[in-house]
Design an enzyme around this catalytic site. Structure first.
Site, PDB file in Angstrom:
ATOM      1  N   CYS A 112       0.846  -1.202   0.000  1.00  0.00           N
ATOM      2  CA  CYS A 112       0.000   0.000   0.000  1.00  0.00           C
ATOM      3  C   CYS A 112       0.882   1.252   0.000  1.00  0.00           C
ATOM      4  CB  CYS A 112      -0.913   0.000   1.221  1.00  0.00           C
ATOM      5  SG  CYS A 112      -1.940   1.470   1.342  1.00  0.00           S
ATOM      6  N   CYS A 142      -0.399   4.126   2.274  1.00  0.00           N
ATOM      7  CA  CYS A 142      -0.211   3.844   3.709  1.00  0.00           C
ATOM      8  C   CYS A 142       1.248   4.018   4.120  1.00  0.00           C
ATOM      9  CB  CYS A 142      -0.614   2.408   4.056  1.00  0.00           C
ATOM     10  SG  CYS A 142      -2.120   1.820   3.304  1.00  0.00           S
ATOM     11  N   ASP A 143       2.165   3.527   3.295  1.00  0.00           N
ATOM     12  CA  ASP A 143       3.551   3.383   3.739  1.00  0.00           C
ATOM     13  C   ASP A 143       4.572   4.250   2.989  1.00  0.00           C
ATOM     14  OD1 ASP A 143       2.668   1.425   5.504  1.00  0.00           O
ATOM     15  OD2 ASP A 143       2.923  -0.174   4.042  1.00  0.00           O
TER      16      ASP A 143
END
Ligand code: NAP
Length: 301
Positions: free
Chosen positions: A131, A134-135
């Site tokens: 992701c 997200c990261d």
């Protein structure tokens, strides 16, 4: 007892909820995580009509969620463990108890496939990610690799160029599968390199990822790429943990439906990414969510 119980609050499940609740059916919507599904982790959605300059996935999904609440969809933040689809009253058991419904809509979506290479599991969360939104921030000003050649890989690689020092896209063939617009943006982006005909043999590191060992599929040549993170986008698999054996699925495990989105089990429907279909996007998920009402009304009447 619900008229309609929906499993999964991604765009397909939430749209189905808006339609069934608005049509007067008592609707419950079960979600184990945050409403929005995979769409909520998409940085920018540019092909959902009505937002000419694009909209962030999380913002769009929040609007979807608010609309479910406008029409009185009951949210159940629980984990579906098993189902019993025998008989006219369907039963869905979660970590919190068993619910009954006249109709069940499966909208459980899909999850990223793993690559299946050495150390992928060991370094998950320590350099291996599925992701970018997200990261990506953890790799600010650092080099990363992206694996895959589809829309997700190319679009997420482009997103990562906004924060990472360099992004290397590694694709196993000599041609990308992604749409032409994404491809031309990738080719024009000087922070993005593309390595073709190449697979990852090994993810290398001590406590975190530091290198990838690569091999060229045509020449057999081996190489090492220094990176701090690797983002894997090699397709998806259906979220099917709770499917009963009598539910018809395709060889990949996606649910087979008819043109009314009915499964082979009467009173059970499937919408969105979890069903076998040609195109998995928010627009097609929304189309499914609306269309399913037609099949449900036929069934209930
Ligand atoms: P996808 O289209 O299935 O592409 C998966 C990619 O991963 C392919 O390039 C495939 O290579 C590669 N791959 C698969 N297994 C691999 C392995 N073991 N090792 C190395 N590479 C591997 O998946 P996706 O890109 O996630 O897209 C999923 C669906 O969502 C598609 O329908 C897509 O159009 C849609 N989507 C659309 C948008 C958009 O419209 N903006 C954005 C994101 C996703 P090959 O090409 O060689 O098969």
């Amino acid at each position: 007892m619900y008229d309609v119980l929906i499993i999964g609050a991604g765009p397909a499940g939430m749209t189905a909820g808006v339609y069934t609740a608005r049509a007067g059916y008592k609707t419950g919507l079960i979600e184990v995580g945050v409403p929005g599904g995979q769409a909520a982790t998409t940085d920018l959605i540019e092909n959902y009509p009505g937002f000419p300059t694009g909209i962030s996935g999380s913002e769009l999904m929040l609007k979807f969620f608010e609309q479910t609440q406008t029409f009185g969809v009951e949210m159940l933040y629980e984990h579906v463990q098993s189902v019993d689809f025998h008989g006219d009253i369907k039963k869905v058991t979660t970590n919190n108890g068993t619910y009954e419904a006249k109709v069940v809509i499966i909208a459980s979506g899909a999850h990223p496939r793993t690559l299946g290479v050495n150390n992928e599991g060991k370094f998950r969360g320590r350099g291996v990610s599925y992701c970018a939104t997200c990261d990506g921030f953890f790799f600010k000003d650092q080099p990363v690799a992206v694996i895959g050649g589809g829309d997700t890989a190319v679009e997420e690689a482009l997103y990562l160029t906004k924060m990472c020092s360099k992004v290397t896209l590694i694709h196993r063939r000599d041609q990308l599968r992604a749409n032409k617009m994404a491809q031309s943006r990738a080719l024009a982006n000087d922070k993005l390199d593309i390595i073709y005909d190449t697979i990852v043999d090994d993810i290398i590191g001590t406590d975190k990822v530091s290198q990838l060992s690569l091999s060229n599929q045509k020449t057999g040549e081996k190489s090492i790429l220094d990176i701090n993170g690797v983002f894997i986008f090699v397709g998806y698999l259906p979220n099917n943990d709770f499917f009963p054996p009598e539910l018809d699925v395709d060889p990949q495990g996606y649910i087979l439906t008819d043109e009314n989105l009915a499964t082979n089990i009467s009173g059970v429907f499937a919408v969105g990414d979890v069903r076998a279909k040609k195109l998995r996007q928010v627009t097609t998920a929304v189309g499914d969510g609306g269309l399913v009402l037609h099949g449900i009304e036929n069934y209930l009447h």
